[in-house]
Design a protein around this motif. Structure first.
Motif, PDB file in Angstrom:
ATOM      1  N   ALA A 695       4.333  -9.882  10.272  1.00  0.00           N
ATOM      2  CA  ALA A 695       3.214  -9.547  11.505  1.00  0.00           C
ATOM      3  C   ALA A 695       3.849  -9.429  12.754  1.00  0.00           C
ATOM      4  O   ALA A 695       3.223  -8.969  13.800  1.00  0.00           O
ATOM      5  CB  ALA A 695       2.296 -10.979  11.288  1.00  0.00           C
ATOM      6  N   GLY A 696       4.845 -10.342  13.083  1.00  0.00           N
ATOM      7  CA  GLY A 696       5.489 -10.110  14.168  1.00  0.00           C
ATOM      8  C   GLY A 696       6.020  -8.824  14.567  1.00  0.00           C
ATOM      9  O   GLY A 696       5.996  -8.096  15.813  1.00  0.00           O
ATOM     10  N   LEU A 697       6.762  -8.386  13.703  1.00  0.00           N
ATOM     11  CA  LEU A 697       7.316  -7.080  13.761  1.00  0.00           C
ATOM     12  C   LEU A 697       6.145  -5.830  13.758  1.00  0.00           C
ATOM     13  O   LEU A 697       6.381  -4.565  14.601  1.00  0.00           O
ATOM     14  CB  LEU A 697       8.421  -6.513  12.440  1.00  0.00           C
ATOM     15  CG  LEU A 697       9.567  -7.405  12.735  1.00  0.00           C
ATOM     16  CD1 LEU A 697      10.462  -7.358  11.250  1.00  0.00           C
ATOM     17  CD2 LEU A 697      10.337  -6.757  13.830  1.00  0.00           C
ATOM     18  N   ALA A 698       5.133  -6.211  13.071  1.00  0.00           N
ATOM     19  CA  ALA A 698       3.929  -5.203  13.247  1.00  0.00           C
ATOM     20  C   ALA A 698       3.436  -5.301  14.784  1.00  0.00           C
ATOM     21  O   ALA A 698       3.015  -4.045  15.466  1.00  0.00           O
ATOM     22  CB  ALA A 698       2.906  -5.590  12.335  1.00  0.00           C
ATOM     23  N   ILE A 699       3.420  -6.287  15.470  1.00  0.00           N
ATOM     24  CA  ILE A 699       2.890  -6.582  16.748  1.00  0.00           C
ATOM     25  C   ILE A 699       4.152  -5.576  17.688  1.00  0.00           C
ATOM     26  O   ILE A 699       3.567  -4.978  18.498  1.00  0.00           O
ATOM     27  CB  ILE A 699       3.014  -7.939  17.328  1.00  0.00           C
ATOM     28  CG1 ILE A 699       1.929  -8.657  16.586  1.00  0.00           C
ATOM     29  CG2 ILE A 699       2.958  -7.934  18.766  1.00  0.00           C
ATOM     30  CD1 ILE A 699       1.996 -10.069  16.748  1.00  0.00           C
ATOM     31  N   VAL A 700       5.406  -5.734  17.515  1.00  0.00           N
ATOM     32  CA  VAL A 700       6.436  -4.902  18.258  1.00  0.00           C
ATOM     33  C   VAL A 700       6.233  -3.424  18.055  1.00  0.00           C
ATOM     34  O   VAL A 700       6.206  -2.701  19.031  1.00  0.00           O
ATOM     35  CB  VAL A 700       7.804  -5.385  17.772  1.00  0.00           C
ATOM     36  CG1 VAL A 700       8.647  -4.583  18.357  1.00  0.00           C
ATOM     37  CG2 VAL A 700       7.912  -6.756  18.104  1.00  0.00           C
ATOM     38  N   ALA A 701       5.728  -3.039  16.750  1.00  0.00           N
ATOM     39  CA  ALA A 701       5.500  -1.644  16.272  1.00  0.00           C
ATOM     40  C   ALA A 701       4.202  -1.200  17.213  1.00  0.00           C
ATOM     41  O   ALA A 701       4.424  -0.025  17.674  1.00  0.00           O
ATOM     42  CB  ALA A 701       5.165  -1.476  14.557  1.00  0.00           C
ATOM     43  N   THR A 702       3.115  -1.881  17.193  1.00  0.00           N
ATOM     44  CA  THR A 702       2.105  -1.765  17.977  1.00  0.00           C
ATOM     45  C   THR A 702       2.341  -1.176  19.548  1.00  0.00           C
ATOM     46  O   THR A 702       1.931  -0.464  19.861  1.00  0.00           O
ATOM     47  CB  THR A 702       0.986  -2.573  17.735  1.00  0.00           C
ATOM     48  OG1 THR A 702       0.723  -2.981  16.472  1.00  0.00           O
ATOM     49  CG2 THR A 702      -0.132  -2.250  18.681  1.00  0.00           C
ATOM     50  N   ARG A 703       3.373  -2.258  20.062  1.00  0.00           N
ATOM     51  CA  ARG A 703       3.420  -2.006  21.347  1.00  0.00           C
ATOM     52  C   ARG A 703       4.496  -1.017  21.638  1.00  0.00           C
ATOM     53  O   ARG A 703       4.545  -0.257  22.876  1.00  0.00           O
ATOM     54  CB  ARG A 703       4.337  -3.377  21.830  1.00  0.00           C
ATOM     55  CG  ARG A 703       3.441  -4.686  21.750  1.00  0.00           C
ATOM     56  CD  ARG A 703       3.868  -5.763  22.581  1.00  0.00           C
ATOM     57  NE  ARG A 703       3.156  -6.876  22.661  1.00  0.00           N
ATOM     58  CZ  ARG A 703       3.360  -7.966  23.319  1.00  0.00           C
ATOM     59  NH1 ARG A 703       4.451  -8.244  23.775  1.00  0.00           N
ATOM     60  NH2 ARG A 703       2.275  -8.870  23.346  1.00  0.00           N
ATOM     61  N   ALA A 704       5.178  -0.453  20.486  1.00  0.00           N
ATOM     62  CA  ALA A 704       6.078   0.895  20.724  1.00  0.00           C
ATOM     63  C   ALA A 704       4.979   2.053  20.182  1.00  0.00           C
ATOM     64  O   ALA A 704       5.873   3.151  19.943  1.00  0.00           O
ATOM     65  CB  ALA A 704       7.128   0.557  19.797  1.00  0.00           C
ATOM     66  N   ASP A 705       3.839   1.865  20.214  1.00  0.00           N
ATOM     67  CA  ASP A 705       3.041   2.991  19.665  1.00  0.00           C
ATOM     68  C   ASP A 705       3.453   3.640  18.402  1.00  0.00           C
ATOM     69  O   ASP A 705       2.868   4.758  18.176  1.00  0.00           O
ATOM     70  CB  ASP A 705       3.036   3.924  20.797  1.00  0.00           C
ATOM     71  CG  ASP A 705       2.593   3.620  22.134  1.00  0.00           C
ATOM     72  OD1 ASP A 705       1.573   2.866  22.131  1.00  0.00           O
ATOM     73  OD2 ASP A 705       2.918   4.298  23.111  1.00  0.00           O
ATOM     74  N   ASP A 706       3.928   2.781  17.384  1.00  0.00           N
ATOM     75  CA  ASP A 706       4.371   3.295  16.153  1.00  0.00           C
ATOM     76  C   ASP A 706       3.192   2.572  15.404  1.00  0.00           C
ATOM     77  O   ASP A 706       3.187   1.761  14.352  1.00  0.00           O
ATOM     78  CB  ASP A 706       5.655   2.551  15.824  1.00  0.00           C
ATOM     79  CG  ASP A 706       6.122   3.432  14.322  1.00  0.00           C
ATOM     80  OD1 ASP A 706       5.213   4.033  13.791  1.00  0.00           O
ATOM     81  OD2 ASP A 706       7.264   3.105  14.038  1.00  0.00           O
ATOM     82  N   PHE A 707       1.978   3.318  15.459  1.00  0.00           N
ATOM     83  CA  PHE A 707       0.755   2.476  14.630  1.00  0.00           C
ATOM     84  C   PHE A 707       0.811   2.685  13.195  1.00  0.00           C
ATOM     85  O   PHE A 707       0.424   1.892  12.719  1.00  0.00           O
ATOM     86  CB  PHE A 707      -0.345   3.305  15.575  1.00  0.00           C
ATOM     87  CG  PHE A 707      -0.602   3.153  16.879  1.00  0.00           C
ATOM     88  CD1 PHE A 707      -0.828   1.909  17.439  1.00  0.00           C
ATOM     89  CD2 PHE A 707      -0.506   4.361  17.786  1.00  0.00           C
ATOM     90  CE1 PHE A 707      -0.639   1.712  18.933  1.00  0.00           C
ATOM     91  CE2 PHE A 707      -0.242   4.124  19.116  1.00  0.00           C
ATOM     92  CZ  PHE A 707      -0.564   2.660  19.807  1.00  0.00           C
ATOM     93  N   ASP A 708       1.344   3.865  12.826  1.00  0.00           N
ATOM     94  CA  ASP A 708       1.460   3.966  11.274  1.00  0.00           C
ATOM     95  C   ASP A 708       2.216   2.934  10.639  1.00  0.00           C
ATOM     96  O   ASP A 708       1.609   2.134   9.635  1.00  0.00           O
ATOM     97  CB  ASP A 708       1.968   5.281  10.927  1.00  0.00           C
ATOM     98  CG  ASP A 708       1.006   6.559  11.140  1.00  0.00           C
ATOM     99  OD1 ASP A 708       0.107   6.427  11.579  1.00  0.00           O
ATOM    100  OD2 ASP A 708       1.414   7.642  10.941  1.00  0.00           O
ATOM    101  N   ARG A 709       3.435   2.704  11.086  1.00  0.00           N
ATOM    102  CA  ARG A 709       4.205   1.677  10.617  1.00  0.00           C
ATOM    103  C   ARG A 709       3.558   0.284  10.810  1.00  0.00           C
ATOM    104  O   ARG A 709       3.599  -0.532  10.042  1.00  0.00           O
ATOM    105  CB  ARG A 709       5.453   1.656  11.052  1.00  0.00           C
ATOM    106  CG  ARG A 709       6.453   0.655  10.308  1.00  0.00           C
ATOM    107  CD  ARG A 709       8.045   1.030  10.322  1.00  0.00           C
ATOM    108  NE  ARG A 709       8.340   1.325  11.934  1.00  0.00           N
ATOM    109  CZ  ARG A 709       9.575   1.144  12.263  1.00  0.00           C
ATOM    110  NH1 ARG A 709      10.846   0.610  11.582  1.00  0.00           N
ATOM    111  NH2 ARG A 709      10.023   1.291  13.500  1.00  0.00           N
TER     112      ARG A 709
END
Length: 780
Positions: A695-709
């Motif tokens: 969940a934490g790394l999904a938050i990081v991915a969201t902030r990096a605009d990597d929405f698919d991942r």
């Protein structure tokens, strides 16, 4: 189109029969065949008669050597070898039994055994396995498959009726059709007859005449072209023997088995469904009953006989009804054309049980108290001093299975065999004693894990507890029923980390609640049980009762002067207060409590408690927005956890640091911390930490605009949460996760989101780790 030589064989057979003045029925009787078989051969409908069929006809027609050779040539077979100078009867008494049903799920077994028999490496191949696993049926199929290789035929020798090993060779002689004069040694005549022949001998059901194994060894030594295929629950232990264990058919895992198409890919289900349709042509496996059919196959251990007997009950029962009555179905008489000892599974097991010594029977009964496998140490705890030798004998007789898990040998009983053994154990009057021994052993084992779960080899101990979790559960059930609630609480306190980290939080809390509700706990036991329930509540994502439970545990621990429980209770209570409230008014009170916890943990040398008190202090400093102090406390907690090799606590440190970074908008620091935590939980298969870090790394991915991942990682975390019952306990994590999932959802269309979410949910722990541990994401 029928080949010329096959037409010639049919015409030749008819001419020879007419010359002998025999009808088709008379020839069939002399040759041990049916009149229809003889008619088919004469009409050319049988394209390649088996060698033993041709020989039986030649013997029945009493052909001269020249006619015999021409007869075999017309059949498309190699010329028969000159007959050995021994007398034979006019017929072959034991032709290969004709299968009446299709063999299911054994294609690889047939090929493997056939390859062994037709190579030079194995003179004797012994099919071993428990009663009902299908050894005889497999042997027949193998014999049919490789009959062309044996120019002189295949002979089937049923040994079940033989009561004395001394009769093994006479029985073989009779099956070969040999007549032996009284003054001649029968073994010599058998050897002389077989010496130059290329033949396969199938010895079926040899387990009760194993002392005749030396006679089998003598045959293969004297007759170099002979191959022997044996079915037995124990190996022969002769030179030249190649043992092939016949395993039960693979069954689907009943957990979540609702997809009918997937369930039907299991050989066990395929066999059950085929036999169920024979009993009830309307039967099908569909979404309405797939889970029940999978559970039936699983509970029957994939034993073909058990599956067939159970399937026969489908003429009058539905799958769900049968599932609740499996014990009864296996004891009721089944197909009337089966041998009496196979008409119910229990009759088959009676056959094996009757071959055991009294000491072997006693241990076999006691093994019924185990669940999910067991080790030799556990067997020794419930058996005699000779347990190792007795267990080895039960393995050899195919009543106990053996497997290897890492460096540990594991044993088990197939479920139908376990039920049979338990019935005998109950009748013996030794059930309570065996359950007491079982519970004492696993309670001691669980308690020995307590210190190991906070050390560097915690991964190994998690695996050990995982292997015996079913046994620990049985032990706890028994202890609760026997009123030993305090011991249950001790076990729960010893292994709560295992329950929390491996996704058993709900089960663990259930045992603690049952023990507490029994009213038979001491104050010290209540303090432990309440604290374990609180800790497992956090693992389940529900911290609502933590303040109440830790307060009660704290009160009881102080009254009992139990400093170990006290330090953990006050630390967890403080953490709950910090996570669930932004109220600064109690900051000084929380600081006093944590100071006490830190002092006690250092005085009693509890590094785990010390590190968690420091983590709590860090979060206290976070609440006061004292970033420097927060990081200092975390650094101290990291130092303690790394020094102890306590990777669980280290992941808590890393996650706490990442949460602080994310709350302050620093994804570049959060990514590496979460990445290290995820790698650590991958090594120990720590599901709780995996859910948090994904969940934490999904938050990081969201902030990096990597929405698919991001969506895939959120989906993976959700799947693990649902499968294991773990969750995001504290509101800060839940709020961060929910907020960023909502953001990612708005950046793709609904169809794309559904696809990505589904892909994430199907990843599993290893797949999700690979998806998450990408250098771009780790770097923030």
């Amino acid at each position: 189109m029928v080949a010329d030589h096959e037409m010639q064989f049919g015409a030749r057979l008819r001419a020879l029969r007419d010359a002998a003045g025999m009808s088709q029925e008379e020839l069939a009787e002399q040759a041990g065949l049916t009149a229809n078989a003889v008619g088919s051969l004469e009409r050319g409908e049988r394209r390649r008669p088996y060698p033993h069929t041709v020989r039986a006809l030649a013997d029945a027609l009493n052909l001269a050597e020249a006619d015999r050779e021409a007869f075999f040539a017309a059949a498309g077979r190699p010329a028969a070898r000159p007959a050995a100078p021994v007398a034979t009867t006019a017929r072959l008494d034991s032709p290969l039994p004709a299968p009446v049903t299709r063999l299911i799920g054994r294609e690889q077994d047939v090929s493997a055994v056939q390859a062994r028999l037709t190579s030079d490496s194995a003179r004797v191949v012994t099919l071993t396995g428990p009663g009902g696993v299908g050894k005889t049926r497999l042997a027949i199929e193998v014999a049919l498959a490789c009959s062309d290789y044996f120019a002189d035929g295949v002979i089937f020798v049923p040994l079940a009726p033989v009561t004395d090993a001394a009769l093994l060779i006479p029985t073989l002689a009779h099956a070969l059709g040999l007549l032996v004069a009284q003054e001649q040694a029968i073994s010599e005549r058998v050897h002389a007859y077989l010496r130059d022949r290329r033949m396969l001998i199938v010895l079926d059901n040899m387990e009760h005449v194993l002392s005749g194994s030396a006679d089998v060894a003598a045959v293969i030594e004297a007759c170099p072209l002979i191959r022997v295929l044996v079915t037995s629950r124990s190996q022969l232990r002769v030179r030249g023997e190649n043992v092939y264990p016949v395993e039960p058919l693979q069954s689907p895992d009943p957990r979540g088995a609702t997809d009918a198409a997937h369930v039907l890919t299991s050989p066990a289900v395929e066999l059950f469904a085929a036999r169920a349709r024979e009993a009830n042509p309307a039967f099908t496996v569909g979404e309405h009953n797939a889970a029940s059919v999978a559970a039936i196959s699983w509970q029957l251990g994939g034993l073909p006989l058990a599956l067939e007997l159970a399937a026969a009950r489908m003429r009058s029962l539905g799958a769900t009804e049968l599932l609740s009555r499996l014990d009864q179905a296996l004891q009721v008489e089944g197909m009337r054309d089966l041998p009496e000892r196979q008409r119910s599974l229990w009759a088959t097991l009676d056959w094996s049980y009757g071959l055991l010594s009294p000491d072997e029977r006693d241990l076999f009964q006691r093994l019924a108290v185990f669940s999910g496998g067991f080790s030799l140490d556990a067997v020794e705890a419930i058996g005699s001093g000779e347990a190792m030798f007795l267990l080895d004998s039960l393995v050899e007789q195919s009543l106990v299975t053996i497997s290897f898990d890492g460096d540990e040998t594991r044993y088990d009983l197939l479920e139908p065999i376990r039920q049979y053994a338990r019935a005998h154990l109950e009748r013996s009057g030794n059930l309570a004693a065996a359950r007491n021994q079982h519970a004492a052993h696993f309670a001691a084992f669980a308690r020995s894990a307590q210190t190991e779960l906070v050390r560097s080899n915690q991964g190994r101990w998690l695996d050990r507890l995982e292997r015996d979790h079913a046994n620990i559960g049985l032990a706890l059930d028994w202890l609760i029923d026997q009123g030993d609630a305090d011991l249950v609480a001790m076990v729960g306190w010893a292994i709560w980390l295992f329950w929390a980290r491996r996704g058993y939080a709900s089960e663990g809390a259930g045992w603690m609640q049952r023990a507490h509700a029994s009213g038979q706990m001491s104050p010290a036991g209540c303090a432990r049980a309440q604290l374990v329930i609180a800790m497992l509540g956090i693992a389940r994502g529900d911290a609502s009762r933590v303040p109440e439970l830790t307060a009660e545990s704290t009160r009881l621990a102080r009254a009992c002067h139990d400093r170990e429980i006290l330090v953990h209770a006050i630390t967890l209570g403080a953490l709950a207060s910090l996570h669930e409230s932004d109220d600064h008014s109690r900051a000084d009170e929380v600081a006093d409590v944590l100071t006490e916890a830190l002092t006690i943990s250092r005085e009693i040398g509890d590094g785990f408690a010390e590190a968690h008190a420091l983590i709590a202090f860090s979060q206290h400093a976070m609440l006061l927005r004292d970033t420097a102090s927060s990081e200092s406390f975390l650094a101290d907690a990291e130092r303690v956890s790394r020094a102890d090799g306590n990777w669980f606590t280290l992941t808590d440190v890393l996650i706490t640091r990442a949460r602080s970074d994310l709350q302050h908008g620093d994804s570049q620091c959060a990514g590496p911390a979460l990445s290290e935590a995820l790698r650590l939980c991958g090594e120990t298969r720590d599901i709780w930490t995996a859910v948090l870090t994904l969940a934490g790394l999904a938050i990081v991915a969201t902030r990096a605009d990597d929405f698919d991942r991001a969506i895939q990682l959120f989906g993976a975390a959700d799947a693990l949460r649902v499968q294991t019952g773990v969750g995001l306990s504290w509101s800060a994590w839940r709020d961060l996760s929910d907020t960023h999932l909502a953001i990612a959802r708005t950046r793709v269309d609904a169809s794309t989101f559904a696809t990505l979410w589904s892909e994430g949910r199907s990843l599993g722990l290893q797949g999700a780790m690979q998806k998450a541990l990408d250098e771009r994401l780790v770097a923030g």
